[in-house]
Design a protein around this motif. Structure first.
Motif, PDB file in Angstrom:
ATOM      1  N   MET A   1      -0.611  24.896  -4.492  1.00  0.00           N
ATOM      2  CA  MET A   1      -1.000  23.826  -5.374  1.00  0.00           C
ATOM      3  C   MET A   1      -0.982  22.517  -4.585  1.00  0.00           C
ATOM      4  N   LEU A   2      -1.905  21.650  -4.934  1.00  0.00           N
ATOM      5  CA  LEU A   2      -1.973  20.319  -4.345  1.00  0.00           C
ATOM      6  C   LEU A   2      -1.777  19.303  -5.453  1.00  0.00           C
ATOM      7  N   LYS A   3      -0.907  18.339  -5.212  1.00  0.00           N
ATOM      8  CA  LYS A   3      -0.664  17.303  -6.209  1.00  0.00           C
ATOM      9  C   LYS A   3      -0.675  15.937  -5.543  1.00  0.00           C
ATOM     10  N   LEU A   4      -1.468  15.029  -6.087  1.00  0.00           N
ATOM     11  CA  LEU A   4      -1.509  13.644  -5.624  1.00  0.00           C
ATOM     12  C   LEU A   4      -0.999  12.760  -6.754  1.00  0.00           C
ATOM     13  N   ASP A   5      -0.126  11.816  -6.421  1.00  0.00           N
ATOM     14  CA  ASP A   5       0.414  10.885  -7.410  1.00  0.00           C
ATOM     15  C   ASP A   5       0.170   9.459  -6.961  1.00  0.00           C
ATOM     16  N   ASN A   6      -0.590   8.723  -7.752  1.00  0.00           N
ATOM     17  CA  ASN A   6      -0.833   7.293  -7.529  1.00  0.00           C
ATOM     18  C   ASN A   6      -1.274   6.969  -6.108  1.00  0.00           C
ATOM     19  N   VAL A   7      -2.246   7.713  -5.594  1.00  0.00           N
ATOM     20  CA  VAL A   7      -2.764   7.466  -4.252  1.00  0.00           C
ATOM     21  C   VAL A   7      -3.662   6.229  -4.287  1.00  0.00           C
ATOM     22  N   CYS A   8      -3.404   5.321  -3.350  1.00  0.00           N
ATOM     23  CA  CYS A   8      -4.184   4.085  -3.250  1.00  0.00           C
ATOM     24  C   CYS A   8      -4.626   3.886  -1.804  1.00  0.00           C
ATOM     25  N   TYR A   9      -5.763   3.228  -1.632  1.00  0.00           N
ATOM     26  CA  TYR A   9      -6.237   2.860  -0.300  1.00  0.00           C
ATOM     27  C   TYR A   9      -7.159   1.664  -0.465  1.00  0.00           C
ATOM     28  N   SER A  10      -6.956   0.652   0.355  1.00  0.00           N
ATOM     29  CA  SER A  10      -7.819  -0.523   0.290  1.00  0.00           C
ATOM     30  C   SER A  10      -8.135  -1.006   1.694  1.00  0.00           C
ATOM     31  N   VAL A  11      -9.201  -1.779   1.807  1.00  0.00           N
ATOM     32  CA  VAL A  11      -9.621  -2.365   3.074  1.00  0.00           C
ATOM     33  C   VAL A  11      -9.900  -3.844   2.847  1.00  0.00           C
ATOM     34  N   MET A  12      -9.885  -4.589   3.932  1.00  0.00           N
ATOM     35  CA  MET A  12     -10.272  -5.995   3.860  1.00  0.00           C
ATOM     36  C   MET A  12     -11.758  -6.094   4.191  1.00  0.00           C
ATOM     37  N   GLU A  13     -12.506  -6.747   3.329  1.00  0.00           N
ATOM     38  CA  GLU A  13     -13.938  -6.911   3.529  1.00  0.00           C
ATOM     39  C   GLU A  13     -14.285  -8.378   3.324  1.00  0.00           C
ATOM     40  N   ASN A  14     -14.682  -9.047   4.399  1.00  0.00           N
ATOM     41  CA  ASN A  14     -14.977 -10.482   4.361  1.00  0.00           C
ATOM     42  C   ASN A  14     -13.800 -11.285   3.821  1.00  0.00           C
ATOM     43  N   GLY A  15     -12.590 -10.913   4.237  1.00  0.00           N
ATOM     44  CA  GLY A  15     -11.394 -11.621   3.830  1.00  0.00           C
ATOM     45  C   GLY A  15     -10.914 -11.323   2.425  1.00  0.00           C
ATOM     46  N   VAL A  16     -11.549 -10.353   1.770  1.00  0.00           N
ATOM     47  CA  VAL A  16     -11.182  -9.979   0.408  1.00  0.00           C
ATOM     48  C   VAL A  16     -10.754  -8.521   0.390  1.00  0.00           C
ATOM     49  N   ARG A  17      -9.636  -8.254  -0.270  1.00  0.00           N
ATOM     50  CA  ARG A  17      -9.164  -6.865  -0.391  1.00  0.00           C
ATOM     51  C   ARG A  17     -10.070  -6.087  -1.333  1.00  0.00           C
ATOM     52  N   LYS A  18     -10.538  -4.935  -0.846  1.00  0.00           N
ATOM     53  CA  LYS A  18     -11.405  -4.067  -1.652  1.00  0.00           C
ATOM     54  C   LYS A  18     -10.682  -2.743  -1.858  1.00  0.00           C
ATOM     55  N   ASP A  19     -10.391  -2.393  -3.105  1.00  0.00           N
ATOM     56  CA  ASP A  19      -9.752  -1.121  -3.418  1.00  0.00           C
ATOM     57  C   ASP A  19     -10.783  -0.005  -3.310  1.00  0.00           C
ATOM     58  N   ILE A  20     -10.497   0.973  -2.457  1.00  0.00           N
ATOM     59  CA  ILE A  20     -11.362   2.146  -2.318  1.00  0.00           C
ATOM     60  C   ILE A  20     -10.845   3.251  -3.239  1.00  0.00           C
ATOM     61  N   LEU A  21      -9.544   3.495  -3.191  1.00  0.00           N
ATOM     62  CA  LEU A  21      -8.885   4.438  -4.097  1.00  0.00           C
ATOM     63  C   LEU A  21      -7.795   3.665  -4.825  1.00  0.00           C
ATOM     64  N   LYS A  22      -7.722   3.820  -6.127  1.00  0.00           N
ATOM     65  CA  LYS A  22      -6.715   3.080  -6.891  1.00  0.00           C
ATOM     66  C   LYS A  22      -6.068   4.005  -7.913  1.00  0.00           C
ATOM     67  N   ASN A  23      -4.772   4.264  -7.694  1.00  0.00           N
ATOM     68  CA  ASN A  23      -3.970   5.076  -8.615  1.00  0.00           C
ATOM     69  C   ASN A  23      -4.603   6.426  -8.932  1.00  0.00           C
ATOM     70  N   ILE A  24      -4.960   7.163  -7.889  1.00  0.00           N
ATOM     71  CA  ILE A  24      -5.559   8.493  -8.055  1.00  0.00           C
ATOM     72  C   ILE A  24      -4.449   9.512  -8.309  1.00  0.00           C
ATOM     73  N   ASN A  25      -4.575  10.239  -9.399  1.00  0.00           N
ATOM     74  CA  ASN A  25      -3.658  11.323  -9.752  1.00  0.00           C
ATOM     75  C   ASN A  25      -4.481  12.598  -9.874  1.00  0.00           C
TER      76      ASN A  25
END
Length: 87
Positions: free
Chosen positions: A1-25
């Motif tokens: 079984m695979l379980k992900l809890d609240n996975v997040c990932y963001s990048v900076m784009e032109n000085g602004v944080r861009k959420d790519i993954l936000k609270n993935i369960n």
């Protein structure tokens, strides 16, 4: 079984944080088949990279462009296919 809890990932784009993954369960049971779909740049390949713990999804230097078909069978018994567009 695979379980992900609240996975997040963001990048900076032109000085602004861009959420790519936000609270993935996500929970995937053994022998379950799961398809992850979404628009270009929605984070599908990023999610695959997070699941595997390494960069297997081969993307361009800009978000939303997967370069080639990628196939991986993990040591957890999970088979992952990431494709550029419709097969």
């Amino acid at each position: 079984m695979l379980k992900l809890d609240n996975v997040c990932y963001s990048v900076m784009e032109n000085g602004v944080r861009k959420d790519i993954l936000k609270n993935i369960n996500l929970t995937i049971a053994d022998d379950e088949i799961v398809v992850i779909t979404g628009h270009n740049g929605s984070g599908k390949s990023t999610l695959i990279n997070k699941i595997t713990g390494r960069k297997i999804a081969n993307v361009e230097n800009r978000p939303g462009v997967t370069k080639q078909l990628n196939y991986l069978k993990t040591n957890m018994g999970i088979t992952i296919l990431d494709s550029p567009g419709i097969l």
